[in-house]
Design a protein around this motif. Structure first.
Motif, PDB file in Angstrom:
ATOM      1  N   GLY A 284       0.827  -1.205   0.000  1.00  8.66           N
ATOM      2  CA  GLY A 284       0.000   0.000   0.000  1.00  8.66           C
ATOM      3  C   GLY A 284       0.857   1.248   0.000  1.00  8.66           C
ATOM      4  N   LEU A 285       0.278   2.337   0.514  1.00 14.13           N
ATOM      5  CA  LEU A 285       1.002   3.606   0.529  1.00 14.13           C
ATOM      6  C   LEU A 285       2.289   3.483   1.326  1.00 14.13           C
ATOM      7  CD1 LEU A 285      -1.788   6.228   1.091  1.00 14.13           C
ATOM      8  CD2 LEU A 285      -0.075   6.268  -0.711  1.00 14.13           C
ATOM      9  N   GLN A 286       3.354   4.021   0.789  1.00  7.64           N
ATOM     10  CA  GLN A 286       4.632   3.983   1.498  1.00  7.64           C
ATOM     11  C   GLN A 286       5.180   5.385   1.617  1.00  7.64           C
ATOM     12  OE1 GLN A 286       7.521   1.342   0.035  1.00  7.64           O
ATOM     13  NE2 GLN A 286       6.570  -0.357   1.106  1.00  7.64           N
ATOM     14  N   GLY A 287       5.033   5.940   2.787  1.00  8.86           N
ATOM     15  CA  GLY A 287       5.605   7.268   2.965  1.00  8.86           C
ATOM     16  C   GLY A 287       4.674   8.316   2.412  1.00  8.86           C
ATOM     17  N   LEU A 288       4.439   9.337   3.220  1.00 11.24           N
ATOM     18  CA  LEU A 288       3.489  10.367   2.810  1.00 11.24           C
ATOM     19  C   LEU A 288       4.176  11.717   2.846  1.00 11.24           C
ATOM     20  CD1 LEU A 288       0.488   8.943   4.791  1.00 11.24           C
ATOM     21  CD2 LEU A 288       0.650   9.105   2.326  1.00 11.24           C
ATOM     22  N   ARG A 289       5.492  11.707   2.605  1.00  8.86           N
ATOM     23  CA  ARG A 289       6.243  12.943   2.747  1.00  8.86           C
ATOM     24  C   ARG A 289       5.698  14.032   1.827  1.00  8.86           C
ATOM     25  NH1 ARG A 289      11.873  12.119   1.128  1.00  8.86           N
ATOM     26  NH2 ARG A 289      11.531  10.087   2.073  1.00  8.86           N
ATOM     27  N   SER A 290       5.322  13.605   0.610  1.00 10.07           N
ATOM     28  CA  SER A 290       4.918  14.643  -0.320  1.00 10.07           C
ATOM     29  C   SER A 290       3.545  15.211   0.042  1.00 10.07           C
ATOM     30  CB  SER A 290       4.963  14.116  -1.755  1.00 10.07           C
ATOM     31  OG  SER A 290       3.739  13.613  -2.129  1.00 10.07           O
ATOM     32  N   LEU A 291       2.743  14.388   0.727  1.00  5.44           N
ATOM     33  CA  LEU A 291       1.463  14.911   1.208  1.00  5.44           C
ATOM     34  C   LEU A 291       1.714  15.927   2.317  1.00  5.44           C
ATOM     35  CD1 LEU A 291      -1.414  14.355   0.340  1.00  5.44           C
ATOM     36  CD2 LEU A 291      -1.653  12.769   2.232  1.00  5.44           C
ATOM     37  N   TYR A 292       2.671  15.616   3.180  1.00  7.03           N
ATOM     38  CA  TYR A 292       3.053  16.549   4.244  1.00  7.03           C
ATOM     39  C   TYR A 292       3.537  17.865   3.642  1.00  7.03           C
ATOM     40  CZ  TYR A 292       6.284  18.692   7.563  1.00  7.03           C
ATOM     41  OH  TYR A 292       6.963  19.590   8.335  1.00  7.03           O
ATOM     42  N   ARG A 293       4.392  17.743   2.622  1.00  9.02           N
ATOM     43  CA  ARG A 293       4.918  18.947   1.976  1.00  9.02           C
ATOM     44  C   ARG A 293       3.791  19.785   1.362  1.00  9.02           C
ATOM     45  NH1 ARG A 293       8.584  16.989  -2.062  1.00  9.02           N
ATOM     46  NH2 ARG A 293       9.264  15.239  -0.799  1.00  9.02           N
ATOM     47  N   THR A 294       2.822  19.079   0.786  1.00  6.41           N
ATOM     48  CA  THR A 294       1.662  19.783   0.248  1.00  6.41           C
ATOM     49  C   THR A 294       0.974  20.576   1.344  1.00  6.41           C
ATOM     50  OG1 THR A 294       1.323  17.991  -1.312  1.00  6.41           O
ATOM     51  CG2 THR A 294      -0.518  19.456  -0.955  1.00  6.41           C
ATOM     52  N   GLY A 295       0.818  19.912   2.498  1.00  3.03           N
ATOM     53  CA  GLY A 295       0.169  20.582   3.616  1.00  3.03           C
ATOM     54  C   GLY A 295       0.924  21.824   4.039  1.00  3.03           C
TER      55      GLY A 295
END
Lengths: 334, 368
Positions: free
Chosen positions: A135-146
């Motif tokens: 499944g999803l691995q790492g959400l760093r780019s979502l954090y950066r979006t935030g």
């Protein structure tokens, strides 16, 4: 660098309560709680496109490059349906996390396809979400979006944390509660169990699936899907199956299919696939070959923009009749 | 063990040489025909792309002729071709063919696996021998590419239609017959001379309509799959430049993850490598436009996922770079007549645009 939002910070310093539009399709069916919780916790309004309907399908067919598969067309239809009523449009780019895992190229290029095909779009938020085996691995780019949208690291971190927990809860609910947890009733006293194999956006979207879940319920059949297979089971089949299909969703379909074929948890298997789906041309053939090997009853249903529900119902009924007949014969023999 | 492989345009000559030098008994794949395609279509999943079907048909034909080992290669996604080896193997087993399949992954992405398979493939041959075989293969590939590039330049100017194609075939024969690196070099220069001896109209080559061909590799390289597109365009008087040649493909796609320059050009429109040649197609349209080409033809098999992603970006590129792009999606239903008509219309359109532009330029000059 993958987040291609034009000067979002300035825009949002004015619009604290900006409306983020999320198309209710494709990866939304896998990660809805993650997406919704994340943007709500950041303080934005979330607007979903309406559930798939024929207007959305028609708009999608009109807007999308004609060679694309039905799911991509439906997605474009969802974008067209909300693009004028939101400040930002959320079109995540699913991508491969590791060398040997990736997703269908259409997911990889989704934001670019949407930009190329539909004009007058609001700014698109397109974080790159890496998909691994489980499944999803790492959400760093979502954090950066935030961070980019709000300028607040702590808030983004907290939003992400809560969003991830919401997603985890959801996945557990589905694995334990089955289809009911997804809002689909199951018949009380079912004598048959059918494994419905396919991608979440094909099975749980009433338009894309042609309403097959409802039809099976009306026939008194219990339904299980890939989402009900535990991660542990999936991993077991990933190891047992020598060749990795490398697309996230396709691997899940294949492994889940193998799970239901080998475990005896389902009396028959129906593969729901979309017209023009490239990876499914592989998955379907593999499932067909494997089902012959294990002697599991197998049927493939291809949904296109013209599929009438009568034709579908006839085939589903015939399949279920065959399963019942087979079960009765087995009983008679013993 | 008799070995065979897929047929992809002229490259088969180089591969034949490789296998022969390694002491394999080969069943050289025959150029695909209608019956190859029919055979492939019958046993393939409906939505597999046309290369899958043609290659499957070719394998069946080779197995019927006694081949026991099939050699192929592919990436590790996201393009479907990476799974075609496994898929072909299973379908052929299901059909009852006893065979082995050796499927190479890109060497730098899984080096150990590559080494093991290479060792199996080389058999008893010594490593220096393998090196010599590869050296000869590479030389042949370069010769084939050079000949093809030259034929594209000569053909639009030929006085007698078909001369270039005839000369080109004869030149290919020379390269095929060569057995050492030196002979190949000689064959190359002999072939080039043959092509240069084709009687041509004199004129400024700059006046020719220039068309760039982009898209998926198999339909670009296999003349059966693209209905001899380059020949047709050449005979219509267009100078064709293709984006993929075997030697540059070997350098950029087998050893790396594609052409980084093209990827960079494509990035504002498609920042992600979507597999196959999807991202290259986007970048190459921009490059052709910047180099002053009159038009671009995108060739792709029907249902090719990376090219569909690229195609959805094409209208935007065509608008922003002011270059006509025609997409030809090819499947088993595609007919020769339809292709010819579309090509003629496209070349006519490009000529008219070119004249129009010149008129505008002339008017601007006389006005000033």
């Amino acid at each position: 660098m993958d987040v291609r939002v034009r000067s979002p910070v300035e825009v949002c310093s004015v619009l604290r309560d900006a409306v983020i539009g999320i198309p209710r399709y494709l990866s939304y069916y896998s990660f809805a709680p993650l997406y919704e919780t994340f943007f709500r916790e950041l303080g934005f309004q979330v607007r979903l496109s309406p559930p798939s309907n024929t207007d959305i399908l028609d708009a999608g067919v009109r807007e999308t490059v004609n060679d694309a598969c039905i799911p991509i067309k439906i997605f474009h239809g969802h974008v067209a349906a909300i693009k004028d009523r939101v400040d930002f449009l959320f079109v995540p780019r699913l991508a491969g996390a590791k060398m040997h895992y990736t997703v269908c190229p259409k997911f990889l290029g989704l934001p670019d396809m949407v930009r190329g095909s539909i004009s007058d779009l609001p700014d698109i938020i397109a974080p790159r979400l890496p998909m691994g085996r489980d499944g999803l691995q790492g959400l760093r780019s979502l954090y950066r979006t935030g961070v980019r949208l709000t300028g607040r690291r702590v808030q983004a971190m907290r939003a992400l944390h809560n969003a991830r927990r919401a997603l985890g809860r959801r996945i557990n609910q589905i694995q334990q509660g089955g289809l009911e947890a997804l809002g689909f009733d199951q018949p009380r006293d079912a004598d048959l169990t059918v494994a419905l194999i396919g991608y979440p956006y094909m099975l749980y979207d009433t338009l894309a699936s042609g309403g097959i879940l409802g039809q099976l319920r009306a026939l008194g059949v219990r339904v299980v899907t890939p989402e009900m297979v535990s991660t542990r089971e999936m991993r077991r089949h990933a190891r047992a199956y020598p060749e990795n299909l490398f697309w996230y969703y396709s691997n899940r379909s294949l492994w889940a299919g193998m799970h239901y074929m080998t475990s005896g948890l389902a009396d028959g298997i129906i593969h729901v696939t979309a017209f023009g789906c490239g990876p499914d041309a592989m998955v379907n053939k593999l499932l067909e070959l494997e089902s012959a090997r294990y002697g599991a009853p197998f049927m493939a249903i291809t949904v296109d923009e013209h599929t009438g529900d009568v034709g579908l119902r006839t085939r589903v009924e015939a399949f279920v009749d065959m399963l019942r007949w087979q079960a009765a014969r087995k009983e008679g023999l013993t | 063990m008799k070995v065979s492989y897929a047929h992809m345009g002229t490259s088969v000559m180089a591969v034949n040489a490789l296998a022969r030098t390694l002491d394999y008994e080969i069943v050289p794949p025959t150029p695909p025909t209608e019956s190859t395609l029919t055979l492939g279509v019958r046993h393939s999943p409906e939505f597999a792309c046309i290369p899958f079907k043609i290659v499957l048909g070719t394998y069946i034909e080779s197995l019927e002729r006694g081949a026991r080992l099939l050699v192929s290669g592919g990436g590790r996604g996201p393009c479907r071709a990476g799974y075609y080896g496994e898929m072909h193997r299973r379908i052929l087993l299901d059909l009852g063919y006893e065979h082995e399949m050796l499927f190479f992954w890109p060497p730098l992405r899984s080096p150990l696996d590559f080494y093991r398979k290479l060792r199996t493939f080389k058999g008893a041959a010594s490593w220096p021998r393998v090196y010599r075989a590869l050296r000869l293969t590479w030389e042949k590939l370069m010769a084939l590419d050079d000949l093809e590039i030259r034929s594209h330049r000569v053909r639009p100017l030929e006085r007698c239609p078909g001369d270039t194609t005839r000369a080109f075939r004869r030149a290919l024969g020379l390269v095929d017959a060569a057995e050492t690196v030196e002979e190949t070099k000689k064959a190359r220069s002999g072939g080039l001379e043959l092509l240069d001896s084709v009687p041509v109209y004199t004129g400024d080559p700059d006046d020719l309509v220039k068309i760039g061909v982009i898209g998926e590799i198999y339909v670009q390289l296999e003349p059966f799959a693209n209905f001899r597109l380059e020949e047709r365009l050449g005979e219509l008087g267009a100078w064709v430049q293709r984006s993929i040649f075997l030697t540059n493909f070997a350098r950029t796609d087998i050893l790396q993850r594609g052409d980084q320059g093209v990827a960079k050009t494509a990035a504002p429109y498609l920042p992600e490598n979507v597999g196959g040649h999807g991202q290259s197609s986007v970048g190459e349209i921009i490059q052709y436009a910047e180099r002053g080409f009159d038009g671009v033809i995108q060739l792709a098999p029907f249902a090719c996922i990376p090219e569909i992603v690229a195609k959805s970006i094409v209208p935007r590129l065509s608008r922003e770079y002011n270059i006509p792009v025609m997409t030809l999606f090819i499947d088993e239903q595609t007919g020769e007549g339809g292709i010819q008509t579309r090509l003629e219309a496209f070349v006519d359109l490009l000529r008219a645009r070119r004249r129009g532009r010149k008129d505008v330029d002339d008017a601007a000059l006389s006005g000033s």
